[in-house]
Design an enzyme around this catalytic site. Sequence first.
Site, PDB file in Angstrom:
ATOM      1  N   GLU A  49     -65.905  28.603  17.798  1.00  0.00           N
ATOM      2  CA  GLU A  49     -67.174  29.080  17.712  1.00  0.00           C
ATOM      3  C   GLU A  49     -68.229  28.938  18.544  1.00  0.00           C
ATOM      4  OE1 GLU A  49     -68.706  30.182  14.126  1.00  0.00           O
ATOM      5  OE2 GLU A  49     -67.245  31.206  13.364  1.00  0.00           O
ATOM      6  N   HIS A  79     -78.506  36.495  13.875  1.00  0.00           N
ATOM      7  CA  HIS A  79     -76.866  36.562  14.430  1.00  0.00           C
ATOM      8  C   HIS A  79     -76.886  37.353  16.201  1.00  0.00           C
ATOM      9  CE1 HIS A  79     -72.949  36.683  15.276  1.00  0.00           C
ATOM     10  NE2 HIS A  79     -72.849  35.909  14.188  1.00  0.00           N
ATOM     11  N   HIS A 122     -79.925  36.414  10.217  1.00  0.00           N
ATOM     12  CA  HIS A 122     -79.006  35.772   9.777  1.00  0.00           C
ATOM     13  C   HIS A 122     -78.945  34.956   8.366  1.00  0.00           C
ATOM     14  CE1 HIS A 122     -74.530  35.881   9.403  1.00  0.00           C
ATOM     15  NE2 HIS A 122     -74.480  34.368  10.183  1.00  0.00           N
ATOM     16  N   ARG A 140     -76.276  30.451  19.546  1.00  0.00           N
ATOM     17  CA  ARG A 140     -76.444  31.593  19.358  1.00  0.00           C
ATOM     18  C   ARG A 140     -78.264  31.642  19.701  1.00  0.00           C
ATOM     19  NH1 ARG A 140     -74.405  31.973  12.720  1.00  0.00           N
ATOM     20  NH2 ARG A 140     -72.489  31.754  13.428  1.00  0.00           N
ATOM     21  N   ARG A 199     -79.035  26.154  13.409  1.00  0.00           N
ATOM     22  CA  ARG A 199     -77.363  25.619  12.477  1.00  0.00           C
ATOM     23  C   ARG A 199     -76.799  26.086  13.604  1.00  0.00           C
ATOM     24  NH1 ARG A 199     -73.961  29.139   9.407  1.00  0.00           N
ATOM     25  NH2 ARG A 199     -74.419  30.693  10.058  1.00  0.00           N
TER      26      ARG A 199
HETATM   27  P1  FAD Z   1     -75.478  32.644  -1.684  1.00  0.00           P
HETATM   28  O1  FAD Z   1     -74.299  32.801  -1.479  1.00  0.00           O
HETATM   29  O2  FAD Z   1     -75.939  33.674  -0.995  1.00  0.00           O
HETATM   30  O3  FAD Z   1     -75.628  32.945  -3.421  1.00  0.00           O
HETATM   31  C1  FAD Z   1     -76.858  32.909  -3.832  1.00  0.00           C
HETATM   32  C2  FAD Z   1     -76.890  33.664  -5.458  1.00  0.00           C
HETATM   33  O4  FAD Z   1     -78.185  33.738  -5.713  1.00  0.00           O
HETATM   34  C3  FAD Z   1     -75.972  35.062  -5.474  1.00  0.00           C
HETATM   35  O5  FAD Z   1     -75.268  34.797  -6.228  1.00  0.00           O
HETATM   36  C4  FAD Z   1     -77.508  36.043  -5.990  1.00  0.00           C
HETATM   37  O6  FAD Z   1     -76.876  37.201  -6.452  1.00  0.00           O
HETATM   38  C5  FAD Z   1     -78.348  34.731  -6.784  1.00  0.00           C
HETATM   39  N1  FAD Z   1     -79.231  34.855  -7.226  1.00  0.00           N
HETATM   40  C6  FAD Z   1     -80.144  34.643  -5.689  1.00  0.00           C
HETATM   41  N2  FAD Z   1     -81.730  34.981  -6.321  1.00  0.00           N
HETATM   42  C7  FAD Z   1     -81.398  34.846  -7.463  1.00  0.00           C
HETATM   43  C8  FAD Z   1     -81.997  35.378  -8.585  1.00  0.00           C
HETATM   44  N3  FAD Z   1     -83.732  35.382  -8.872  1.00  0.00           N
HETATM   45  N4  FAD Z   1     -81.753  35.097  -9.978  1.00  0.00           N
HETATM   46  C9  FAD Z   1     -80.258  34.933 -10.346  1.00  0.00           C
HETATM   47  N5  FAD Z   1     -80.153  34.916  -9.130  1.00  0.00           N
HETATM   48  C10 FAD Z   1     -80.185  34.856  -8.157  1.00  0.00           C
HETATM   49  N6  FAD Z   1     -71.621  30.868   7.275  1.00  0.00           N
HETATM   50  C11 FAD Z   1     -70.361  29.784   7.571  1.00  0.00           C
HETATM   51  O7  FAD Z   1     -70.568  28.668   8.019  1.00  0.00           O
HETATM   52  N7  FAD Z   1     -69.307  30.237   7.936  1.00  0.00           N
HETATM   53  C12 FAD Z   1     -69.266  31.665   8.240  1.00  0.00           C
HETATM   54  O8  FAD Z   1     -68.525  32.595   8.871  1.00  0.00           O
HETATM   55  C13 FAD Z   1     -69.990  32.933   7.681  1.00  0.00           C
HETATM   56  N8  FAD Z   1     -70.654  33.947   7.992  1.00  0.00           N
HETATM   57  C14 FAD Z   1     -71.460  34.859   7.390  1.00  0.00           C
HETATM   58  C15 FAD Z   1     -71.420  36.310   7.772  1.00  0.00           C
HETATM   59  C16 FAD Z   1     -72.447  37.154   7.039  1.00  0.00           C
HETATM   60  C17 FAD Z   1     -72.214  38.641   6.726  1.00  0.00           C
HETATM   61  C18 FAD Z   1     -73.705  36.409   6.444  1.00  0.00           C
HETATM   62  C19 FAD Z   1     -74.557  36.778   5.686  1.00  0.00           C
HETATM   63  C20 FAD Z   1     -73.895  34.702   6.510  1.00  0.00           C
HETATM   64  C21 FAD Z   1     -72.547  34.217   6.889  1.00  0.00           C
HETATM   65  N9  FAD Z   1     -72.562  32.585   6.911  1.00  0.00           N
HETATM   66  C22 FAD Z   1     -71.835  31.837   7.395  1.00  0.00           C
HETATM   67  C23 FAD Z   1     -73.877  31.899   6.198  1.00  0.00           C
HETATM   68  C24 FAD Z   1     -73.221  31.623   4.718  1.00  0.00           C
HETATM   69  O9  FAD Z   1     -72.563  32.883   4.201  1.00  0.00           O
HETATM   70  C25 FAD Z   1     -74.217  31.686   3.785  1.00  0.00           C
HETATM   71  O10 FAD Z   1     -75.152  30.585   3.878  1.00  0.00           O
HETATM   72  C26 FAD Z   1     -73.933  30.943   2.391  1.00  0.00           C
HETATM   73  O11 FAD Z   1     -72.932  31.356   2.021  1.00  0.00           O
HETATM   74  C27 FAD Z   1     -75.537  30.889   1.348  1.00  0.00           C
HETATM   75  O12 FAD Z   1     -73.878  30.548   0.309  1.00  0.00           O
HETATM   76  P2  FAD Z   1     -75.573  30.020  -1.063  1.00  0.00           P
HETATM   77  O13 FAD Z   1     -74.227  29.650  -2.077  1.00  0.00           O
HETATM   78  O14 FAD Z   1     -76.277  29.204  -0.672  1.00  0.00           O
HETATM   79  O15 FAD Z   1     -75.785  31.551  -1.372  1.00  0.00           O
HETATM   80  C1  SIN Z   2     -69.855  34.865  11.750  1.00  0.00           C
HETATM   81  O1  SIN Z   2     -68.797  34.890  11.462  1.00  0.00           O
HETATM   82  O2  SIN Z   2     -70.347  34.872  13.166  1.00  0.00           O
HETATM   83  C2  SIN Z   2     -70.457  33.675  10.831  1.00  0.00           C
HETATM   84  C3  SIN Z   2     -70.445  32.659  11.280  1.00  0.00           C
HETATM   85  C4  SIN Z   2     -71.918  31.907  10.772  1.00  0.00           C
HETATM   86  O3  SIN Z   2     -72.687  32.543  10.630  1.00  0.00           O
HETATM   87  O4  SIN Z   2     -71.616  30.933  10.797  1.00  0.00           O
END
Ligand code: FAD
Ligand code: SIN
Length: 525
Positions: free
Chosen positions: A111, A227, A334, A273, A369
């Site tokens: 990537e 993104h 993103h 990005r 990032r």
């Molecule tokens: P999240 O996975 O967002 O979880 C947050 C949790 O908190 C959820 O369960 C939500 O319901 C809960 N929550 C929120 N507010 C409250 C509240 N007030 N009370 C109770 N619960 C609450 N990163 C990579 O490294 N590689 C990738 O390939 C990649 N692809 C991505 C593709 C997409 C479409 C997106 C949107 C993001 C991508 N990212 C990627 C970024 C990555 O997915 C996120 O940064 C990461 O998953 C965040 O994890 P987290 O556990 O911090 O939060």
């Molecule tokens: C992607 O698949 O392009 C998302 C990867 C990332 O957000 O790190």
Amino acid sequence: MNYDFLVLGSGIAGLTFAINAASHGAVAILTKKQRSESNTNYAQGGIAAAIGADDSPELHLQDTLVAGAGLCEREAVEVLVRNGPRMIHWLIELGAQFDRNPDGSLALGKEGGHSRNRIIHAADHTGYEIERTLLIAARKTPNITLLEHYQALDLVLTHGECVGVQVLDTLTGDLFEIRARAVLLATGGCGQVYLHTSNPPIATGDGIAMAWRAGAVIANMEFIQFHPTTLYHTDAPSFLISEAVRGEGGILKRRDGYRFMPDYDPRAELAPRDIVARAIDAELKKTGDPCVYLDITHLDAEFIKHRFPTIYQTCLQYGIDITREPIPVVPAAHYTCGGVWTDLNGRTTIPRLYACGEVAYTGVHGANRLASNSLLEALVFAERAAQHATTRLEEPPPKPKPSCITTPRTPSEPAPATTDHAPNWDADRLQIRKLMQKKVGIVRTVQRLQEAQCELEPLAARIEAAYQTLPPSVESCEARNLVACALLITYSALARKESRGLHYVLDYPDTREEFATCPTLITPP
Ligand code: FAD
Ligand code: SIN
């Protein structure tokens, strides 16, 4: 209700913390919708770690520092890259199935900004595979209770220490408190602050806003990652077209077929990005077109269907066969690079309050990032936070080093009560999202940022007043949190009088040496 450890959020950060803390006490995980609904579940491209024979943590560190444009905290990045391979093996031991080469070794994708192939993936649904694995592991771990449809509203503090959370049962409307010895914010980022975003509706910045209201230090909120490629289609909600598509050779073109990326950067489509998103933004402004095109039609059709099954099927639903025609794409908000300031053990500035994953600022991402570093950051720092919370909870909280960009700000005071009309939370949310898209987007100006501040401050005060007088609801709580995050982004963007990484201001187009190592800190006054 009382627990030892209270985890807010059931994405990669919350689940990793819970699984690691459960042998030391009772853990409750609260999540505001169904358990799998999280940004994690939608992650596509993969998770970065220095696993390849030609790779090393040192190279991963260098790539992360380059992308971060001087603002990464080196110690945090070292923790990330050195623990990365071990945490990938932890996921595999829990049952995660990642793509493999014919010889059984892990298949490593490429990537933007990575000098080596180091993206571990499960086709284009890596996040789903990780979420599935962690949810099964959490279910099998004794001592973990997972409570769905429980929305955290605010932190409860006693003598300055976090002792629990106010909660809304979103199915019954009941309000209550849950108390714990330690609380983890794992609530993810705030992509929903923008009109166009790759994030699902849960990403309303609740944890960042709650921590700010409670008096925690917040850092680097101006660095919102756009993104470059989400699907442009009038009927489609924002759907990500993974960076891995460019990693496999996808080419960005204008409507007239011109390949523009080499004009902007020698790395072309695989530049970091911020560069690709700004180049697309510039091309759209120049041509007046609504989108550009990502072309992979030169790749083998069977390879495309196998490597990108989710993207292939989703685009097909909208009438686009990506094996035969280019994909219309636009940039969208993103990832939140900043968040609640933490030390290397996930500790915030409030005693007994931890933060991990996208809600947190660890110093890993700096001004931009590197792709696929966020899943890894959540894994690595959630494990460390669990180790700390279970063994060294009583230590006094850390303090950030003084920074040359510090803005003391108070959360909004309620506006004086008015009788003009009942609040319309949906309209307020839309107003915030449109405003942020227009005035605090990819390319910023001081005037537009000031206009945003002038509109957001009275709106925040009005929302706060209505929130305080009515029974809380999902909508009111999220509108309150969105406007808080919008303000934090705007204040931070105004405070950083330079362009660096994801923060690009026409009035200050250059980086300034005196800000080279300064995170933007929003502190309580
Ligand atoms: P999240 O996975 O967002 O979880 C947050 C949790 O908190 C959820 O369960 C939500 O319901 C809960 N929550 C929120 N507010 C409250 C509240 N007030 N009370 C109770 N619960 C609450 N990163 C990579 O490294 N590689 C990738 O390939 C990649 N692809 C991505 C593709 C997409 C479409 C997106 C949107 C993001 C991508 N990212 C990627 C970024 C990555 O997915 C996120 O940064 C990461 O998953 C965040 O994890 P987290 O556990 O911090 O939060
Ligand atoms: C992607 O698949 O392009 C998302 C990867 C990332 O957000 O790190």
